[in-house]
Design a protein around this motif. Structure first.
Motif, PDB file in Angstrom:
ATOM      1  N   UNK A  10      -0.423  -9.405  10.964  1.00  0.00           N
ATOM      2  CA  UNK A  10       0.368  -8.292  11.474  1.00  0.00           C
ATOM      3  C   UNK A  10       1.853  -8.590  11.366  1.00  0.00           C
ATOM      4  N   UNK A  11       2.235  -9.847  11.573  1.00  0.00           N
ATOM      5  CA  UNK A  11       3.631 -10.219  11.487  1.00  0.00           C
ATOM      6  C   UNK A  11       4.090 -10.366  10.041  1.00  0.00           C
ATOM      7  N   UNK A  12       3.196 -10.751   9.144  1.00  0.00           N
ATOM      8  CA  UNK A  12       3.562 -10.959   7.750  1.00  0.00           C
ATOM      9  C   UNK A  12       3.788  -9.638   7.042  1.00  0.00           C
ATOM     10  N   UNK A  13       2.844  -8.700   7.230  1.00  0.00           N
ATOM     11  CA  UNK A  13       2.926  -7.422   6.544  1.00  0.00           C
ATOM     12  C   UNK A  13       3.562  -6.405   7.469  1.00  0.00           C
ATOM     13  N   UNK A  14       4.850  -6.197   7.358  1.00  0.00           N
ATOM     14  CA  UNK A  14       5.524  -5.220   8.219  1.00  0.00           C
ATOM     15  C   UNK A  14       5.093  -3.821   7.824  1.00  0.00           C
ATOM     16  N   UNK A  15       4.796  -2.988   8.798  1.00  0.00           N
ATOM     17  CA  UNK A  15       4.382  -1.617   8.536  1.00  0.00           C
ATOM     18  C   UNK A  15       5.440  -0.680   9.071  1.00  0.00           C
ATOM     19  N   UNK A 182      -2.459  -2.653   3.699  1.00  0.00           N
ATOM     20  CA  UNK A 182      -2.231  -3.812   4.557  1.00  0.00           C
ATOM     21  C   UNK A 182      -2.807  -3.584   5.949  1.00  0.00           C
ATOM     22  N   UNK A 183      -2.539  -2.389   6.518  1.00  0.00           N
ATOM     23  CA  UNK A 183      -3.027  -2.088   7.861  1.00  0.00           C
ATOM     24  C   UNK A 183      -4.546  -2.128   7.909  1.00  0.00           C
ATOM     25  N   UNK A 184      -5.207  -1.579   6.885  1.00  0.00           N
ATOM     26  CA  UNK A 184      -6.664  -1.590   6.839  1.00  0.00           C
ATOM     27  C   UNK A 184      -7.198  -3.008   6.639  1.00  0.00           C
TER      28      UNK A 184
END
Length: 344
Positions: A10-15, A182-184
């Motif tokens: 969650x921290x690596x892939x900023x949404x 990324x979120x999925x």
């Protein structure tokens, strides 16, 4: 361990937030008239059957393009949804961030790239000069807002289910992108997908869970269209407009319960994302999804083992996955990301 991995990624892939603001219920919205952009400028317009585009002199070219585009997009999206186009829509291109915030029935969030107000038939877009190089084209943002207008008008005084509102808007605007994947993927690592029954009741307050709800909504709508077709989704919409609950609308259309649809959707879509059909050129992204498939296969195999055996192997699995993730991240730092190619 899986919870740790979820928070780690969650921290690596900023949404980022959706380009459209979630609209408020504003009293007497249908009577609202936008003010002039400033004392030095007056609205000019291109008027059409389905929409009129209002702009200042700096946006003449983009206004003409949007006027021509909306003349095709509004009836096209209305047909796909099985809805009437309704009255003409007024589209305003705000020349500055200040005017974008000031001219609306209620102040939208700072991050909003466009807003839609179904009762008054208003769409507000930000001028290309203040969009800060956003990846979505203004046509994509307009399509997103048109869906909000069409559904909002069709549901009239009923609230539009947010999974439908945001899910279909993302698909119509071709906004299913790397951030959505990324979120999925993050949720897939820890079986953290939001159940369909919960998704139907509304989106979470937590920012990361809300982003996951956006992603899942688009994925579920896409799955439903792929599995049952456009006419079936239109029937679901009509059933919802008629006052049927979410569970009833789905059952009347598909003959399946919400739980059955949820299981079928997760089983086919949770890791495959077949409707998107991206062409990956980045080897690290392939590694990510390859790892997801491995995790899914391991979990499926574990369902058929004895409890003690399952627990023992899961401990080994956690160690192996953690090692693979850190190896993958080392590679990730050395390679650049490339955009997806979306095949419709």
């Amino acid at each position: 361990m899986f919870l740790f991995l979820f928070l780690f990624f969650t921290q690596i892939f900023a949404v980022q937030a959706s380009p459209s603001a979630h609209q408020l219920d504003v009293p007497f919205e249908e009577l609202y008239a936008p003010p002039q952009p400033s004392q030095a400028h007056e609205w000019q317009s291109y008027e059409g059957i389905y929409a009129s585009v209002y702009y200042t002199s700096q946006d003449r070219k983009v206004a003409l393009e949007l006027a021509q585009y909306s003349a095709q997009s509004i009836p096209r999206l209305a047909k796909k949804l099985g809805l009437s186009t309704g009255g003409a829509v007024d589209i305003y291109i705000a020349p500055s961030q200040e005017s974008f915030l000031a001219m609306q029935p209620a102040i939208p969030p700072d991050w909003a790239d466009g807003t839609a107000w179904p009762k008054s038939g208003l769409i507000f877009l930000r001028s290309p000069s203040i969009r800060d190089g956003r990846s979505d084209s203004l046509m994509q943002v307009l399509d997103h807002e048109i869906v909000h207008i069409l559904l909002g008008r069709a549901f009239a005084h009923q609230p539009v289910p947010r999974w439908l509102q945001e899910g279909y808007a993302q698909i119509a605007a071709r906004e299913y992108n790397e951030e959505t994947l990324d979120a999925l993927a993050q949720a897939g690592f820890v079986d953290a997908w939001i159940p369909l029954s919960q998704l139907a009741r509304g989106f979470p307050v937590n920012a990361h869970r809300a982003q996951l709800a956006y992603a899942q909504s688009a994925d579920f709508v896409a799955y439903f269209l792929q599995t049952y077709g456009e006419e079936a989704l239109q029937k679901v919409i009509q059933n919802l407009i008629a006052g049927n609950r979410f569970e009833e609308a789905l059952f009347l259309t598909t003959g399946k319960s919400t739980e059955q649809l949820d299981q079928a959707w997760r089983g086919q879509e949770a890791f495959e994302l077949l409707w998107l059909k991206p062409l990956f050129s980045d080897t690290t992204l392939l590694a990510v999804f390859g790892l997801i498939f491995v995790v899914a296969a391991i979990r499926k195999k574990h369902e058929y083992k004895n409890e003690w055996q399952k627990n023992f192997e899961e401990d080994l699995e956690h160690v192996e996955i953690q090692k693979a993730l850190y190896e993958m991240l080392d590679t990730w730092k050395l390679e650049s990301k490339r955009p997806f190619v979306i095949v419709e």
